[in-house]
Design an enzyme around this catalytic site. Structure first.
Site, PDB file in Angstrom:
ATOM      1  N   ASN A  30     -18.736 -24.677 -30.787  1.00  0.00           N
ATOM      2  CA  ASN A  30     -18.246 -25.385 -31.969  1.00  0.00           C
ATOM      3  C   ASN A  30     -16.740 -25.241 -32.148  1.00  0.00           C
ATOM      4  O   ASN A  30     -16.212 -25.482 -33.229  1.00  0.00           O
ATOM      5  CB  ASN A  30     -18.952 -24.868 -33.227  1.00  0.00           C
ATOM      6  CG  ASN A  30     -20.427 -25.213 -33.232  1.00  0.00           C
ATOM      7  OD1 ASN A  30     -20.812 -26.313 -32.845  1.00  0.00           O
ATOM      8  ND2 ASN A  30     -21.259 -24.290 -33.671  1.00  0.00           N
TER       9      ASN A  30
ATOM     10  N   SER B 107     -25.585 -31.462 -38.523  1.00  0.00           N
ATOM     11  CA  SER B 107     -25.281 -30.540 -37.431  1.00  0.00           C
ATOM     12  C   SER B 107     -25.989 -30.897 -36.134  1.00  0.00           C
ATOM     13  O   SER B 107     -25.612 -30.395 -35.069  1.00  0.00           O
ATOM     14  CB  SER B 107     -25.666 -29.114 -37.836  1.00  0.00           C
ATOM     15  OG  SER B 107     -27.052 -29.029 -38.142  1.00  0.00           O
TER      16      SER B 107
ATOM     17  N   ASP C  20     -22.202 -29.050 -47.658  1.00  0.00           N
ATOM     18  CA  ASP C  20     -21.867 -28.162 -46.544  1.00  0.00           C
ATOM     19  C   ASP C  20     -20.969 -28.943 -45.585  1.00  0.00           C
ATOM     20  O   ASP C  20     -21.410 -29.867 -44.918  1.00  0.00           O
ATOM     21  CB  ASP C  20     -23.156 -27.709 -45.853  1.00  0.00           C
ATOM     22  CG  ASP C  20     -22.904 -26.759 -44.688  1.00  0.00           C
ATOM     23  OD1 ASP C  20     -21.738 -26.614 -44.272  1.00  0.00           O
ATOM     24  OD2 ASP C  20     -23.878 -26.192 -44.175  1.00  0.00           O
TER      25      ASP C  20
ATOM     26  N   HIS D 279     -19.356 -29.001 -40.339  1.00  0.00           N
ATOM     27  CA  HIS D 279     -18.995 -29.832 -39.188  1.00  0.00           C
ATOM     28  C   HIS D 279     -18.040 -30.969 -39.557  1.00  0.00           C
ATOM     29  O   HIS D 279     -17.720 -31.798 -38.712  1.00  0.00           O
ATOM     30  CB  HIS D 279     -20.254 -30.392 -38.536  1.00  0.00           C
ATOM     31  CG  HIS D 279     -21.163 -29.323 -38.010  1.00  0.00           C
ATOM     32  ND1 HIS D 279     -20.992 -28.734 -36.776  1.00  0.00           N
ATOM     33  CD2 HIS D 279     -22.237 -28.717 -38.569  1.00  0.00           C
ATOM     34  CE1 HIS D 279     -21.927 -27.816 -36.591  1.00  0.00           C
ATOM     35  NE2 HIS D 279     -22.691 -27.789 -37.666  1.00  0.00           N
TER      36      HIS D 279
END
Length: 396
Positions: A40, A172, A197, A200
Site C-alpha cells: 500500500n 479497499s 474511512d 485508500h
C-alpha cells in the site's frame, strides 16, 4: 474417547487446504527482488530518504517507543505536531493519532455509537469497521454497497435518536469511490453523522491528495468525521481520526483504543510527518499514482480505476493463487485476495499502483500482466515525458 482440546484446529486447517484458502506468511527481503505492486506504499514514500531520515531522527530524539498510553507518557511534542499538521492538511478542526488505522476505526465508531444509537454500515466496509460495529453498543444495520436509497431508508425508519453512517471513501478491495456528496445530503436530512474511512483515498485522490471528502467539497464539515491511516500513502505506521474539536475531545475521554493502548512509536510519527510535508511540496504525487493505475488497468483489461487500486477478478481461489505465483516467477509481486477477504467466487489479483514507478518498471509490469492474464493485444507504455503516462500499441 478423550481428545486434545485443540484437535479441531487440524480439521479446520484441512478444510482450508481443500478449499484453496490456506494462508502462509512469506517474509520478504529488504532488497526487493520482485517489482512490488502488492503493498500500500502508493506514493513510494516508505523508502524516501527524507521520510526515513525523519524517522531515524525521531528515534534518536524520543527513543524506540512512546513509553505509555497517550494519556500518561505516550503523547510527545512530535505527536502534537503531527496531529496539527494532519488537521491543517485535511481542513478539519482537530486530529488524534492512534497506533494503527484499525485502532482509529474502533475508537470512533464505538465512542460515537453507544446504546440507544444506530450504526448504518456499508456492506463492503473494511474488517476494522465491521469489528468496530460489532463492538459498538448501538444497533447495527448493514446496507448494500453504495446503495443510497438503502442508507436513507435505514435512517428514516430508525427509532433511535442518534445515528452514524459508516463508509469507506475508496473501497479497499474494488477501489471504487463512495457517492460522498449525496450520502452527506442524506445524513444531513436525517440528522446523522457521517464517518468516512479515507485509508485508500488520503494522499491519492482530491486536491493535492487531500482525500475524497475534499474532492466532494466536504472537508471540515461539522457533521463529518474522517479516519486515515499513516501506513499507506504516507508510507509509515499508525492511524488518525480527523474532525470537529468536540469529537476529538470525546475520543480522548472515552475511546478505549485511545485510553488503554500505547501511543504511536515516535519513529513512525516522525516519518509520517515528513511524508505529509513531502505530499504538501509535491501535490501531483497522488495524480501520478492514479495515472500508473490506469496504465496497469488497461494492460490487465479492466476498467480504469478511481484510485491506486486495480482489482483483476479471477473467480476461483486456486486460479488466483496460481496467477499470483506466475507473476512472481516473472518478477512481479501482486496481491491475491480470497475468501473471507472477498465474497465467494470473487477471488482476485489486487494491483496497487505506485507514483514512483519508473517507465521501464511500468512497461515490465504491463508485459507480465498481459502474459499471465492471456492478453493477446500488445499494450505498452509510451511516455512523451515522465509526468504523462498513456497506453499505446507497441509496434512489432
Amino acid at each position: 474417547m478423550v481428545t486434545h482440546a485443540l484437535d479441531w484446529l487440524d480439521a479446520v486447517a484441512q478444510e482450508r487446504e481443500a478449499a484453496g484458502l490456506r494462508r502462509v506468511l512469506t517474509p520478504r527481503s529488504a532488497h526487493g527482488e520482485l517489482l512490488d505492486l502488492a503493498s500500500n506504499d502508493y506514493l513510494g514514500l516508505a523508502t524516501d530518504p527524507r521520510v526515513v531520515s525523519a524517522g531515524v531522527e525521531a528515534l534518536r530524539t524520543w527513543g524506540a517507543g512512546a513509553t505509555g498510553s497517550r494519556l500518561v507518557t505516550g503523547t510527545t511534542e512530535l505527536h502534537a505536531e503531527l496531529e496539527a499538521a494532519l488537521a491543517s492538511f485535511a481542513g478539519t478542526e482537530s486530529a488524534l493519532v492512534f497506533s494503527s488505522g484499525y485502532a482509529a476505526n474502533l475508537a470512533v465508531v464505538t465512542a460515537l455509537c453507544p446504546a440507544g444509537s444506530l450504526v448504518v454500515s456499508d456492506s463492503a466496509n473494511h474488517a476494522s469497521l465491521i469489528d468496530a460495529c460489532r463492538l459498538a453498543r448501538g444497533r447495527v444495520q448493514v446496507v448494500p454497497h453504495n446503495d443510497l436509497a438503502a442508507f436513507e431508508t435505514a435512517l428514516a425508519q430508525r427509532t433511535e435518536r442518534r445515528a452514524v453512517v459508516v463508509t469507506e471513501s475508496v473501497d479497499s478491495i474494488d477501489g471504487d469511490g463512495a457517492p460522498l456528496a449525496r450520502l452527506h445530503e442524506i445524513c444531513r436530512r436525517q440528522g446523522a453523522v457521517l464517518v468516512v474511512d479515507e485509508a485508500h483515498g488520503f494522499g491519492i485522490v482530491g486536491p493535492g491528495g487531500r482525500g475524497a471528502l475534499a474532492e466532494a467539497g466536504l472537508a471540515g464539515q461539522d457533521d463529518v468525521i474522517v479516519t486515515v491511516t499513516l501506513s499507506k500513502a504516507l508510507g509509515s505506521q499508525g492511524g488518525a481520526v480527523l474532525g470537529p474539536r468536540r469529537v476529538i475531545g470525546h475520543l480522548i475521554g472515552s475511546a478505549r483504543t485511545m485510553i488503554f493502548d500505547t501511543g504511536l512509536a515516535p519513529a513512525a510519527a516522525g516519518a509520517a510527518l515528513a511524508a505529509l510535508r513531502v505530499l504538501e511540496q509535491e501535490p501531483a504525487l497522488g495524480r501520478a499514482a492514479i495515472r500508473v493505475a490506469g496504465a496497469l488497468a488497461a494492460a490487465a483489461g479492466v476498467r480504469a480505476p478511481h484510485s491506486a487500486i486495480v482489482p483483476v477478478l479471477i473467480g476461483d481461489p486456486g486460479e488466483a493463487v496460481a496467477a499470483a505465483r506466475r507473476c512472481a516467477v516473472l518478477g512481479l509481486r501482486v496481491g491475491c485476495f480470497r475468501p473471507p477477504s472477498v465474497p465467494e467466487g470473487t477471488s482476485r489479483l489486487r494491483l496497487t499502483a505506485r507514483a514512483n514507478l519508473s517507465r521501464n518498471h511500468l512497461l515490465h509490469a504491463c508485459d507480465v500482466l498481459r502474459v499471465v492474464l492471456g492478453r493477446t493485444d500488445n499494450h505498452a507504455i509510451d511516455s512523451r515525458d515522465e509526468d504523462s503516462w498513456r497506453l499505446s500499441v507497441r509496434t512489432p
